[in-house]
Design a protein around this motif. Sequence first.
Motif, PDB file in Angstrom:
ATOM      1  N   LEU A  13       0.933  -1.098   0.027  1.00 16.25           N
ATOM      2  CA  LEU A  13       0.068  -0.028  -0.082  1.00 16.25           C
ATOM      3  C   LEU A  13       0.890   1.209  -0.027  1.00 16.25           C
ATOM      4  CD1 LEU A  13      -2.641  -0.996   2.385  1.00 16.25           C
ATOM      5  CD2 LEU A  13      -2.801  -0.847   0.119  1.00 16.25           C
ATOM      6  N   LEU A  14       1.745   1.201   0.552  1.00 16.67           N
ATOM      7  CA  LEU A  14       2.832   2.359   0.861  1.00 16.67           C
ATOM      8  C   LEU A  14       3.624   2.613  -0.486  1.00 16.67           C
ATOM      9  CD1 LEU A  14       4.416   1.980   4.338  1.00 16.67           C
ATOM     10  CD2 LEU A  14       2.959   3.836   3.654  1.00 16.67           C
ATOM     11  N   ILE A  15       3.852   1.633  -1.160  1.00 14.93           N
ATOM     12  CA  ILE A  15       4.501   1.615  -2.595  1.00 14.93           C
ATOM     13  C   ILE A  15       3.470   2.159  -3.468  1.00 14.93           C
ATOM     14  CG2 ILE A  15       5.459   0.129  -4.369  1.00 14.93           C
ATOM     15  CD1 ILE A  15       6.745  -1.583  -2.363  1.00 14.93           C
ATOM     16  N   PHE A  16       2.297   1.703  -3.517  1.00 14.69           N
ATOM     17  CA  PHE A  16       1.273   2.208  -4.447  1.00 14.69           C
ATOM     18  C   PHE A  16       0.863   3.651  -4.243  1.00 14.69           C
ATOM     19  CE2 PHE A  16      -3.208   2.496  -5.492  1.00 14.69           C
ATOM     20  CZ  PHE A  16      -3.251   2.253  -7.061  1.00 14.69           C
ATOM     21  N   HIS A  17       0.827   3.988  -3.082  1.00 14.78           N
ATOM     22  CA  HIS A  17       0.735   5.386  -2.660  1.00 14.78           C
ATOM     23  C   HIS A  17       1.877   6.264  -3.065  1.00 14.78           C
ATOM     24  CE1 HIS A  17      -0.385   8.765   0.005  1.00 14.78           C
ATOM     25  NE2 HIS A  17       1.017   8.873   0.206  1.00 14.78           N
ATOM     26  N   CYS A  18       2.957   5.834  -3.088  1.00 14.89           N
ATOM     27  CA  CYS A  18       4.135   6.549  -3.715  1.00 14.89           C
ATOM     28  C   CYS A  18       4.122   6.590  -5.097  1.00 14.89           C
ATOM     29  CB  CYS A  18       5.501   6.084  -3.341  1.00 14.89           C
ATOM     30  SG  CYS A  18       5.629   6.442  -1.449  1.00 14.89           S
ATOM     31  N   PHE A  19       3.754   5.387  -5.721  1.00 17.83           N
ATOM     32  CA  PHE A  19       3.501   5.510  -7.092  1.00 17.83           C
ATOM     33  C   PHE A  19       2.489   6.308  -7.666  1.00 17.83           C
ATOM     34  CE2 PHE A  19       1.609   3.136 -10.926  1.00 17.83           C
ATOM     35  CZ  PHE A  19       2.687   3.135 -11.781  1.00 17.83           C
ATOM     36  N   ILE A  20       1.110   6.450  -7.164  1.00 19.66           N
ATOM     37  CA  ILE A  20       0.349   7.383  -7.476  1.00 19.66           C
ATOM     38  C   ILE A  20       0.834   8.950  -7.280  1.00 19.66           C
ATOM     39  CG2 ILE A  20      -1.873   8.457  -6.824  1.00 19.66           C
ATOM     40  CD1 ILE A  20      -2.332   5.676  -8.272  1.00 19.66           C
ATOM     41  N   GLY A  21       1.598   8.900  -6.524  1.00 15.78           N
ATOM     42  CA  GLY A  21       2.046  10.390  -6.256  1.00 15.78           C
ATOM     43  C   GLY A  21       2.887  10.907  -7.317  1.00 15.78           C
ATOM     44  N   ALA A  22       3.934   9.790  -7.655  1.00 14.78           N
ATOM     45  CA  ALA A  22       4.746  10.178  -8.857  1.00 14.78           C
ATOM     46  C   ALA A  22       4.150  10.316 -10.347  1.00 14.78           C
ATOM     47  CB  ALA A  22       5.718   8.762  -8.738  1.00 14.78           C
ATOM     48  N   ILE A  23       2.973   9.573 -10.373  1.00 17.56           N
ATOM     49  CA  ILE A  23       2.141   9.619 -11.387  1.00 17.56           C
ATOM     50  C   ILE A  23       1.549  11.101 -11.397  1.00 17.56           C
ATOM     51  CG2 ILE A  23       0.036   9.146 -12.736  1.00 17.56           C
ATOM     52  CD1 ILE A  23       0.702   6.269 -11.962  1.00 17.56           C
ATOM     53  N   ALA A  24       1.074  11.600 -10.227  1.00 22.16           N
ATOM     54  CA  ALA A  24       0.606  13.133 -10.039  1.00 22.16           C
ATOM     55  C   ALA A  24       1.604  14.186 -10.452  1.00 22.16           C
ATOM     56  CB  ALA A  24       0.063  13.108  -8.728  1.00 22.16           C
ATOM     57  N   ALA A  25       2.888  13.783  -9.999  1.00 20.17           N
ATOM     58  CA  ALA A  25       4.110  14.678 -10.394  1.00 20.17           C
ATOM     59  C   ALA A  25       4.288  14.675 -12.050  1.00 20.17           C
ATOM     60  CB  ALA A  25       5.309  14.416  -9.780  1.00 20.17           C
ATOM     61  N   LEU A  26       4.189  13.625 -12.697  1.00 23.75           N
ATOM     62  CA  LEU A  26       4.482  13.432 -13.885  1.00 23.75           C
ATOM     63  C   LEU A  26       3.340  14.421 -14.803  1.00 23.75           C
ATOM     64  CD1 LEU A  26       5.791   9.841 -14.317  1.00 23.75           C
ATOM     65  CD2 LEU A  26       7.073  12.025 -14.658  1.00 23.75           C
ATOM     66  N   LEU A  27       1.949  14.025 -14.031  1.00 23.28           N
ATOM     67  CA  LEU A  27       0.996  14.744 -14.889  1.00 23.28           C
ATOM     68  C   LEU A  27       1.014  16.373 -14.703  1.00 23.28           C
ATOM     69  CD1 LEU A  27      -1.650  14.391 -16.432  1.00 23.28           C
ATOM     70  CD2 LEU A  27      -2.938  13.839 -14.307  1.00 23.28           C
ATOM     71  N   ALA A  28       1.555  16.699 -13.394  1.00 22.24           N
ATOM     72  CA  ALA A  28       1.738  18.026 -13.239  1.00 22.24           C
ATOM     73  C   ALA A  28       2.712  18.632 -14.273  1.00 22.24           C
ATOM     74  CB  ALA A  28       1.986  18.355 -11.839  1.00 22.24           C
ATOM     75  N   LYS A  29       3.803  17.851 -14.383  1.00 24.87           N
ATOM     76  CA  LYS A  29       4.967  18.315 -15.190  1.00 24.87           C
ATOM     77  C   LYS A  29       4.623  18.675 -16.613  1.00 24.87           C
ATOM     78  CE  LYS A  29       9.482  17.247 -16.978  1.00 24.87           C
ATOM     79  NZ  LYS A  29      10.491  16.302 -17.168  1.00 24.87           N
ATOM     80  N   HIS A  30       3.450  17.661 -17.190  1.00 27.97           N
ATOM     81  CA  HIS A  30       3.026  17.396 -18.342  1.00 27.97           C
ATOM     82  C   HIS A  30       1.873  18.791 -18.471  1.00 27.97           C
ATOM     83  CE1 HIS A  30       1.450  16.110 -22.298  1.00 27.97           C
ATOM     84  NE2 HIS A  30       0.012  16.293 -21.849  1.00 27.97           N
ATOM     85  N   LYS A  31       1.348  19.312 -17.575  1.00 30.05           N
ATOM     86  CA  LYS A  31       0.333  20.420 -17.413  1.00 30.05           C
ATOM     87  C   LYS A  31       1.209  21.617 -17.153  1.00 30.05           C
ATOM     88  CE  LYS A  31      -3.898  18.377 -16.374  1.00 30.05           C
ATOM     89  NZ  LYS A  31      -5.127  18.531 -15.418  1.00 30.05           N
ATOM     90  N   GLY A  32       2.548  21.771 -17.094  1.00 31.92           N
ATOM     91  CA  GLY A  32       3.155  22.914 -16.892  1.00 31.92           C
ATOM     92  C   GLY A  32       3.339  23.523 -15.385  1.00 31.92           C
ATOM     93  N   TYR A  33       3.041  22.625 -14.500  1.00 32.60           N
ATOM     94  CA  TYR A  33       3.381  22.858 -13.036  1.00 32.60           C
ATOM     95  C   TYR A  33       4.856  22.439 -12.689  1.00 32.60           C
ATOM     96  CZ  TYR A  33      -1.505  23.912 -12.855  1.00 32.60           C
ATOM     97  OH  TYR A  33      -3.001  24.744 -13.334  1.00 32.60           O
ATOM     98  N   ASN A  34       5.218  23.009 -11.574  1.00 35.12           N
ATOM     99  CA  ASN A  34       6.581  22.350 -10.977  1.00 35.12           C
ATOM    100  C   ASN A  34       6.445  20.957 -10.691  1.00 35.12           C
ATOM    101  OD1 ASN A  34       8.814  22.216  -9.544  1.00 35.12           O
ATOM    102  ND2 ASN A  34       8.665  23.997  -8.456  1.00 35.12           N
TER     103      ASN A  34
END
Length: 67
Positions: A13-34
């Motif tokens: 569950l912790l690994i999945f939590h961090c994986f979802i967070g990393a996907i959020a960061a990649l999506l944010a980068k794609h949308k132009g955020y830091n």
Amino acid sequence: MSNFSLDPAVYPLLIFHCFIGAIAALLAKHKGYNFLLWLILGLIGGTFAFMGIIVMKDQTKESDAAK
């Protein structure tokens, strides 16, 4: 000194939590955020950060429209 140990079932569950967070960061980068800011938010917030970046507007499209 306390003996702090986690149940081994929590680790996936912790690994999945961090994986979802990393996907959020990649999506944010794609949308132009830091990326770094959203990586930190994603690793702490996980699913909540992912839901937050999903509903946020794409900054790259706004800058293209202004030109």
